[in-house]
Motif scaffolding. Sequence first.
Motif, PDB file in Angstrom:
ATOM      1  N   ILE A  89       0.822  -1.185   0.211  1.00 45.47           N
ATOM      2  CA  ILE A  89      -0.094  -0.087   0.062  1.00 45.47           C
ATOM      3  C   ILE A  89       0.809   1.233   0.010  1.00 45.47           C
ATOM      4  N   GLY A  90       1.960   1.420   0.749  1.00 47.09           N
ATOM      5  CA  GLY A  90       3.012   2.389   0.952  1.00 47.09           C
ATOM      6  C   GLY A  90       3.558   2.614  -0.346  1.00 47.09           C
ATOM      7  N   PHE A  91       3.871   1.475  -1.196  1.00 47.34           N
ATOM      8  CA  PHE A  91       4.330   1.788  -2.397  1.00 47.34           C
ATOM      9  C   PHE A  91       3.602   2.426  -3.482  1.00 47.34           C
ATOM     10  N   VAL A  92       2.403   1.821  -3.612  1.00 47.37           N
ATOM     11  CA  VAL A  92       1.540   2.178  -4.461  1.00 47.37           C
ATOM     12  C   VAL A  92       1.180   3.699  -4.162  1.00 47.37           C
ATOM     13  N   MET A  93       1.036   4.000  -2.903  1.00 44.39           N
ATOM     14  CA  MET A  93       0.516   5.332  -2.426  1.00 44.39           C
ATOM     15  C   MET A  93       1.651   6.332  -3.057  1.00 44.39           C
ATOM     16  N   LEU A  94       2.885   5.811  -2.664  1.00 44.88           N
ATOM     17  CA  LEU A  94       4.168   6.773  -2.962  1.00 44.88           C
ATOM     18  C   LEU A  94       4.000   6.914  -4.516  1.00 44.88           C
ATOM     19  N   MET A  95       3.996   6.019  -5.130  1.00 46.85           N
ATOM     20  CA  MET A  95       4.264   6.270  -6.715  1.00 46.85           C
ATOM     21  C   MET A  95       2.874   7.082  -7.065  1.00 46.85           C
ATOM     22  N   ALA A  96       1.810   6.941  -6.744  1.00 46.82           N
ATOM     23  CA  ALA A  96       0.558   7.612  -7.061  1.00 46.82           C
ATOM     24  C   ALA A  96       0.988   9.142  -6.697  1.00 46.82           C
ATOM     25  N   LEU A  97       1.423   9.431  -5.580  1.00 47.26           N
ATOM     26  CA  LEU A  97       1.702  10.690  -5.032  1.00 47.26           C
ATOM     27  C   LEU A  97       2.709  11.504  -5.949  1.00 47.26           C
ATOM     28  N   ILE A  98       3.775  10.685  -6.140  1.00 52.83           N
ATOM     29  CA  ILE A  98       4.976  11.626  -6.890  1.00 52.83           C
ATOM     30  C   ILE A  98       4.450  11.746  -8.345  1.00 52.83           C
ATOM     31  N   TYR A  99       3.581  10.767  -9.000  1.00 50.16           N
ATOM     32  CA  TYR A  99       3.143  11.012 -10.408  1.00 50.16           C
ATOM     33  C   TYR A  99       2.172  12.265 -10.359  1.00 50.16           C
ATOM     34  N   SER A 100       1.218  12.178  -9.355  1.00 45.31           N
ATOM     35  CA  SER A 100       0.349  13.386  -9.430  1.00 45.31           C
ATOM     36  C   SER A 100       0.898  14.339  -8.834  1.00 45.31           C
ATOM     37  N   PHE A 101       1.783  14.888  -8.026  1.00 39.85           N
ATOM     38  CA  PHE A 101       2.314  16.116  -7.582  1.00 39.85           C
ATOM     39  C   PHE A 101       3.174  16.514  -8.835  1.00 39.85           C
ATOM     40  N   TYR A 102       4.060  15.721  -9.442  1.00 30.98           N
ATOM     41  CA  TYR A 102       4.625  16.139 -10.426  1.00 30.98           C
ATOM     42  C   TYR A 102       3.907  16.432 -11.739  1.00 30.98           C
ATOM     43  N   GLU A 103       2.797  15.784 -11.878  1.00 29.92           N
ATOM     44  CA  GLU A 103       1.893  16.005 -13.172  1.00 29.92           C
ATOM     45  C   GLU A 103       1.333  17.715 -12.756  1.00 29.92           C
ATOM     46  N   ILE A 104       1.005  17.888 -11.792  1.00 33.88           N
ATOM     47  CA  ILE A 104       0.538  19.200 -11.405  1.00 33.88           C
ATOM     48  C   ILE A 104       1.613  20.350 -11.617  1.00 33.88           C
ATOM     49  N   ILE A 105       2.831  19.975 -11.146  1.00 36.27           N
ATOM     50  CA  ILE A 105       3.843  20.967 -11.121  1.00 36.27           C
ATOM     51  C   ILE A 105       4.129  21.289 -12.608  1.00 36.27           C
ATOM     52  N   GLY A 106       4.364  20.137 -13.555  1.00 40.06           N
ATOM     53  CA  GLY A 106       4.502  20.163 -14.882  1.00 40.06           C
ATOM     54  C   GLY A 106       3.355  21.056 -15.673  1.00 40.06           C
ATOM     55  N   ARG A 107       2.224  20.986 -15.280  1.00 41.50           N
ATOM     56  CA  ARG A 107       0.937  21.557 -15.857  1.00 41.50           C
ATOM     57  C   ARG A 107       1.149  23.065 -15.535  1.00 41.50           C
ATOM     58  N   ILE A 108       1.471  23.329 -14.018  1.00 45.23           N
ATOM     59  CA  ILE A 108       1.610  24.801 -13.877  1.00 45.23           C
ATOM     60  C   ILE A 108       2.930  25.475 -14.575  1.00 45.23           C
ATOM     61  N   ILE A 109       4.020  24.874 -14.768  1.00 40.86           N
ATOM     62  CA  ILE A 109       5.108  25.445 -15.564  1.00 40.86           C
ATOM     63  C   ILE A 109       4.435  25.431 -16.857  1.00 40.86           C
ATOM     64  N   ILE A 110       3.728  24.756 -17.519  1.00 41.95           N
ATOM     65  CA  ILE A 110       3.319  24.796 -18.836  1.00 41.95           C
ATOM     66  C   ILE A 110       2.352  26.100 -19.050  1.00 41.95           C
ATOM     67  N   LYS A 111       1.501  26.258 -18.158  1.00 42.98           N
ATOM     68  CA  LYS A 111       0.640  27.252 -18.169  1.00 42.98           C
ATOM     69  C   LYS A 111       1.243  28.711 -17.858  1.00 42.98           C
ATOM     70  N   LYS A 112       2.368  28.784 -17.043  1.00 38.10           N
ATOM     71  CA  LYS A 112       2.974  29.967 -16.935  1.00 38.10           C
ATOM     72  C   LYS A 112       3.932  30.253 -18.279  1.00 38.10           C
ATOM     73  N   ARG A 113       4.484  29.044 -18.875  1.00 37.30           N
ATOM     74  CA  ARG A 113       5.152  29.422 -20.045  1.00 37.30           C
ATOM     75  C   ARG A 113       4.290  29.983 -21.119  1.00 37.30           C
ATOM     76  N   GLY A 114       2.845  29.412 -21.161  1.00 36.11           N
ATOM     77  CA  GLY A 114       1.986  30.089 -22.228  1.00 36.11           C
ATOM     78  C   GLY A 114       1.979  31.651 -21.900  1.00 36.11           C
ATOM     79  N   LYS A 115       1.679  31.668 -20.780  1.00 34.33           N
ATOM     80  CA  LYS A 115       1.224  33.079 -20.524  1.00 34.33           C
ATOM     81  C   LYS A 115       2.468  34.026 -20.800  1.00 34.33           C
ATOM     82  N   ARG A 116       3.582  33.497 -20.558  1.00 33.03           N
ATOM     83  CA  ARG A 116       4.927  34.121 -20.833  1.00 33.03           C
ATOM     84  C   ARG A 116       5.151  34.730 -22.583  1.00 33.03           C
ATOM     85  N   LYS A 117       4.781  33.820 -23.292  1.00 30.39           N
ATOM     86  CA  LYS A 117       4.867  33.914 -24.661  1.00 30.39           C
ATOM     87  C   LYS A 117       3.902  34.808 -25.459  1.00 30.39           C
TER      88      LYS A 117
END
Length: 117
Positions: A89-117
């Motif tokens: 359960i810990g391993f599955v939770m760890l992988m899910a949290l890593i993927y979801s948090f970095y997915e959110i970070i990536g989308r925020i970076i992409i969104k900020k880049r779009g505003k800059r251009k």
Amino acid sequence: MQSIILFFGSFLVLFIIYIIFFYKIGIKKNSIYKCVQLEFLKIRFNIEPKSLNIKKIGLVICIVDPLIISLTGTLVSMIKTNYIIVLLIGFVMLMALIYSFYEIIGRIIIKKRGKRK
């Protein structure tokens, strides 16, 4: 109450360790550009790590990684069952949290880049 203390205590200790070993040393040696977290963002969102602000992205990683580890450790420590099941359960939770948090970070970076251009 004990779980909250465990969460904040582990988060604080891990945050200090990340700031010292990952952030301070990583900025001096430019090793933050080679970290696994940025490699994931590079592959998933086609983000070139050299175009990012190293201090901001390093600080975000120093906050997110201890948060993921502390949250997983706290939630898994509340489960009272077989040790193997808790590890799975810990391993599955760890992988899910890593993927979801970095997915959110990536989308925020992409969104900020779009505003800059």
